[in-house]
Motif scaffolding. Sequence first.
Motif, mmCIF file in Angstrom:
data_model
loop_
_atom_site.group_PDB
_atom_site.id
_atom_site.type_symbol
_atom_site.label_atom_id
_atom_site.label_comp_id
_atom_site.label_asym_id
_atom_site.label_seq_id
_atom_site.Cartn_x
_atom_site.Cartn_y
_atom_site.Cartn_z
ATOM 1 N N ILE A 282 0.857 -1.181 0.000
ATOM 2 C CA ILE A 282 0.000 0.000 0.000
ATOM 3 C C ILE A 282 0.893 1.230 0.000
ATOM 4 O O ILE A 282 1.850 1.317 0.773
ATOM 5 N N ALA A 283 0.604 2.177 -0.876
ATOM 6 C CA ALA A 283 1.367 3.426 -0.946
ATOM 7 C C ALA A 283 0.452 4.585 -0.574
ATOM 8 O O ALA A 283 -0.703 4.641 -1.015
ATOM 9 N N THR A 284 0.964 5.503 0.231
ATOM 10 C CA THR A 284 0.154 6.621 0.697
ATOM 11 C C THR A 284 0.931 7.937 0.617
ATOM 12 O O THR A 284 2.156 7.959 0.747
ATOM 13 N N LEU A 285 0.193 9.017 0.394
ATOM 14 C CA LEU A 285 0.716 10.380 0.538
ATOM 15 C C LEU A 285 -0.219 11.092 1.501
ATOM 16 O O LEU A 285 -1.397 11.303 1.194
ATOM 17 N N PHE A 286 0.296 11.439 2.674
ATOM 18 C CA PHE A 286 -0.540 12.038 3.709
ATOM 19 C C PHE A 286 -0.319 13.546 3.793
ATOM 20 O O PHE A 286 0.815 14.024 3.742
ATOM 21 N N THR A 287 -1.398 14.288 3.952
ATOM 22 C CA THR A 287 -1.303 15.722 4.204
ATOM 23 C C THR A 287 -1.421 15.989 5.704
ATOM 24 O O THR A 287 -1.949 15.172 6.453
ATOM 25 N N GLY A 288 -0.912 17.143 6.115
ATOM 26 C CA GLY A 288 -1.009 17.520 7.521
ATOM 27 C C GLY A 288 -0.040 16.812 8.438
ATOM 28 O O GLY A 288 -0.195 16.879 9.662
ATOM 29 N N GLU A 289 0.970 16.160 7.903
ATOM 30 C CA GLU A 289 1.921 15.443 8.756
ATOM 31 C C GLU A 289 2.748 16.395 9.612
ATOM 32 O O GLU A 289 3.212 16.033 10.694
ATOM 33 N N GLY A 290 2.938 17.605 9.124
ATOM 34 C CA GLY A 290 3.686 18.583 9.904
ATOM 35 C C GLY A 290 2.925 19.097 11.112
ATOM 36 O O GLY A 290 3.488 19.761 11.979
ATOM 37 N N PHE A 291 1.644 18.783 11.200
ATOM 38 C CA PHE A 291 0.809 19.192 12.324
ATOM 39 C C PHE A 291 0.403 17.959 13.132
ATOM 40 O O PHE A 291 -0.760 17.587 13.196
ATOM 41 N N GLY A 292 1.366 17.309 13.725
ATOM 42 C CA GLY A 292 1.063 16.158 14.565
ATOM 43 C C GLY A 292 0.640 14.920 13.805
ATOM 44 O O GLY A 292 -0.128 14.106 14.309
ATOM 45 N N HIS A 293 1.139 14.748 12.571
ATOM 46 C CA HIS A 293 0.814 13.562 11.756
ATOM 47 C C HIS A 293 -0.695 13.414 11.568
ATOM 48 O O HIS A 293 -1.266 12.325 11.706
ATOM 49 N N LEU A 294 -1.355 14.502 11.210
ATOM 50 C CA LEU A 294 -2.808 14.462 11.099
ATOM 51 C C LEU A 294 -3.303 13.493 10.039
ATOM 52 O O LEU A 294 -4.270 12.758 10.246
ATOM 53 N N GLY A 295 -2.664 13.508 8.858
ATOM 54 C CA GLY A 295 -3.134 12.650 7.772
ATOM 55 C C GLY A 295 -3.041 11.182 8.102
ATOM 56 O O GLY A 295 -4.006 10.422 7.905
ATOM 57 N N SER A 296 -1.907 10.750 8.617
ATOM 58 C CA SER A 296 -1.730 9.329 8.926
ATOM 59 C C SER A 296 -2.602 8.913 10.109
ATOM 60 O O SER A 296 -3.134 7.789 10.134
ATOM 61 N N ARG A 297 -2.767 9.808 11.080
ATOM 62 C CA ARG A 297 -3.634 9.478 12.213
ATOM 63 C C ARG A 297 -5.086 9.316 11.762
ATOM 64 O O ARG A 297 -5.812 8.430 12.221
ATOM 65 N N GLN A 298 -5.529 10.170 10.822
ATOM 66 C CA GLN A 298 -6.891 10.056 10.310
ATOM 67 C C GLN A 298 -7.066 8.764 9.513
ATOM 68 O O GLN A 298 -8.118 8.111 9.577
ATOM 69 N N PHE A 299 -6.021 8.394 8.763
ATOM 70 C CA PHE A 299 -6.065 7.161 7.976
ATOM 71 C C PHE A 299 -6.222 5.949 8.896
ATOM 72 O O PHE A 299 -7.050 5.062 8.651
ATOM 73 N N VAL A 300 -5.436 5.918 9.967
ATOM 74 C CA VAL A 300 -5.533 4.820 10.931
ATOM 75 C C VAL A 300 -6.908 4.813 11.584
ATOM 76 O O VAL A 300 -7.530 3.759 11.772
ATOM 77 N N ASP A 301 -7.400 5.996 11.937
ATOM 78 C CA ASP A 301 -8.711 6.097 12.562
ATOM 79 C C ASP A 301 -9.806 5.586 11.628
ATOM 80 O O ASP A 301 -10.744 4.908 12.060
#
Length: 415
Positions: A282-301
């Motif tokens: 799986i390949a991902t490009l997350f936005t908002g990582e500079g603000f507490g890893h927002l993109g990846s945290r939302q993806f996990v959620d």
Amino acid sequence: MNYLLFQISLFSVLLSLIFVNAESNNPFQSWKSLEPYPFVKILDKDGQIGTTTSFGGDSHSLVYFQTQSDMKNFLESTPEGTFCVALDPSLLSNITLKYLEQKTSIGAVAVLYGVPQNGFSPADAYPQKAQSLNSSSSYVWNSWGNAIRFQKFRFPIIYLNQEDSKAAIEAANKNKINEFSYPRYALYIDSFMHAAVDAATCLRRKMCEPIGGYSVWTSLGEISKNDSNIVLLTANGDGDSLFYRTAVAANSAISGSLALIAAVDAISKVQNSVKNDKGKIIATLFTGEGFGHLGSRQFVDDILKFKCQKGDAVKGNGKGISCEEPIRSDTSFANINFNSISTIIEPQMVGGNGLNNNQTNPYFVHIDGTSISQDLSVQLQNVAQSIGKVSFLFFFMFIYLYIFIRLFVNFFFFF
């Protein structure tokens, strides 16, 4: 996948600035509109960081600080009134801004065009340490880090482009020549830079805008709950800077994104030519990582907790069903077995090296201590020694291809 990230909200991004020359009989003819880059106010669950403006705007006489002596001499005998400091970029530091904040005569700071000679970074000495693999480490990765990005200031701070910086210096120098007698040249900042308590409160009162983004993910092969081994290749899809819109994040974010995209493209061309029954990529490009890893945290959620409140039963862009509320164009992520994610690989600042023969900055590999991570680290060192300086793109394409072969293919014909 489209995310609206509510953990931290971006409060104000627009500033209108004008010069007011009180010598003119018609002051409206003496205004010069500027195009600044603001140090915006940002909120999270704990409170606020960033800068603040006064209700009704800020208007302050201009003074130019080019050296520490300029600042010291002026503040020892400050003329009447309040002032906006046109600050030479060589003076920009957390210490300087906090010092100016203590002076009641200083009502705003306009940082002039340029970069500090000795380097500058508004991030921490150990960026996002709390979310790192080694959160207890005291290692200084970012020797230029001054953590300005995470401070709160009582006045507005902006950054001016080259043309506007020249105009600000010229106006400030005229004030100095006239010994700051009236009328003066002033900088007027007309902006609403206020917030309510914290992110949750501000959003509820509709005084703030959430940080939004468009995170994306794809898979090489169809994903199902029965997958027992998933490798997640990820990179930052955007960057952030002290002054909004002043950095394109070419090295900090885009270099890693390019490496990932090129590697996925290369892997996609060989995956069908080998027998692969050991797992999925799986390949991902997350936005908002500079603000507490927002993109990846939302993806996990989303993977673990997402529930569609209102679906339209229409196939999405992939094979998942779209959802109206909360909005998701495709819900295929529900097929990802989170416990099956065995490996995560993330390139970050991988640009620069190999592009200039005079550069000697090394790459650093952060690993979690597992055998596959240690094995990969050894292989990377071997490759680096054998091929010497190469472009980051080729280097990280090799990393991903190695992972593909090492984890998934039944016959290891590369190593």
